[in-house]
Design a protein around this motif. Structure first.
Motif, PDB file in Angstrom:
ATOM      1  N   THR A 130      30.743  47.006  26.006  1.00 58.74           N
ATOM      2  CA  THR A 130      31.261  45.759  27.678  1.00 58.74           C
ATOM      3  C   THR A 130      30.534  44.414  27.002  1.00 58.74           C
ATOM      4  N   LYS A 189      25.563  48.959  31.256  1.00 57.29           N
ATOM      5  CA  LYS A 189      26.020  49.618  32.554  1.00 57.29           C
ATOM      6  C   LYS A 189      27.346  50.053  31.440  1.00 57.29           C
ATOM      7  N   GLN A 190      28.228  51.219  32.265  1.00 59.30           N
ATOM      8  CA  GLN A 190      29.027  51.336  31.890  1.00 59.30           C
ATOM      9  C   GLN A 190      30.874  50.700  32.185  1.00 59.30           C
ATOM     10  N   ALA A 191      31.202  50.552  30.694  1.00 58.67           N
ATOM     11  CA  ALA A 191      31.900  49.893  30.797  1.00 58.67           C
ATOM     12  C   ALA A 191      33.145  50.212  31.654  1.00 58.67           C
ATOM     13  N   ASP A 192      34.368  49.549  32.043  1.00 56.50           N
ATOM     14  CA  ASP A 192      35.097  50.153  33.820  1.00 56.50           C
ATOM     15  C   ASP A 192      36.243  50.595  32.003  1.00 56.50           C
ATOM     16  N   ASP A 193      36.129  50.468  31.474  1.00 57.57           N
ATOM     17  CA  ASP A 193      37.387  51.601  31.067  1.00 57.57           C
ATOM     18  C   ASP A 193      36.994  52.689  29.655  1.00 57.57           C
TER      19      ASP A 193
END
Length: 219
Positions: A130, A189-193
């Motif tokens: 991120t 947090k988990q990155a969108d990709d």
């Protein structure tokens, strides 16, 4: 090529990243070790890591170097090898504290990005995909249940002959998750990709093979 692995404490990020790095002949960069080393500096010198103003005022006194000796990563604090000292629970818990401070993150992220620019790197941490390497060719979000993560840590400590309490370990893991996910700067947090990999019911080999497959797809 850059590979980013993010996830909560005890998910196996470092163990997995080291194996993948070896198989791909990439440099493995343990960013958590850098934050642990920063926390260790304050604990070693009897200073309070929770005092943000104090920590940020001392940042320039801390010189962290990552070296590779006999194929293994070694961490140096102001010229002293502290690779073993930074691995205890107290240091780990305080690493999450200092990692929330802007000046600490600014200094260490700059160092991490500099290494990644000129090398094939696999890097693990809380905000690699991120913030640190937003353009990484492959991003993994590696996680596992708190009970599974506590079980792994309990086994690791017990095998080393360290007396420990399973419930306390799990409580500490849950507390660190809370702290990491809700900090103001660069929360976990988990990155969108990013590709989600839940290792709760996977062996190390299965996780490694999954990441190698994804790497091949991105090349």
């Amino acid at each position: 090529m850059n590979i980013a692995i993010d996830g909560p404490a005890g998910a196996g990020k470092s163990s997995i990243a080291k194996i993948v790095a070896k198989k791909l002949s990439f440099i493995y960069l343990d960013t958590g070790a850098m934050y642990r080393t920063t926390a260790y500096y304050f604990l070693k010198n009897g200073l309070n890591p929770s005092d943000k103003e104090l920590v940020e005022s001392k940042c320039d006194d801390i010189n962290i170097e990552i070296k590779y000796e006999d194929g293994a990563q070694q961490v140096y604090l102001n010229g002293e090898n502290v690779s073993t000292e930074i691995r205890n629970e107290e240091v780990g818990n305080n690493a999450s504290v200092v990692a929330a401070y802007g000046k600490v993150r600014e200094k260490l992220v700059s160092l991490q990005q500099s290494i990644a620019k000129s090398n094939d790197v696999i890097m693990d941490g809380r905000d690699i995909g991120t913030v640190v390497l937003p353009d990484a060719e492959l991003k993994i979000y590696l996680t596992a249940s708190s009970k599974e993560r506590a079980s792994r840590r309990f086994k690791e400590l017990t095998e080393k002959g360290v007396a420990c309490d399973f419930d306390k370990i799990e409580q500490d893991i849950i507390a660190r998750d809370e702290q990491d996910m809700n900090r103001e700067i660069s929360p976990l947090k988990q990155a969108d990709d990013a590709v989600l990999v839940d290792s709760s019911y996977m062996t190390i080999d299965e996780v490694v093979n999954r990441i190698l497959e994804l790497t091949e797809e991105r090349r």
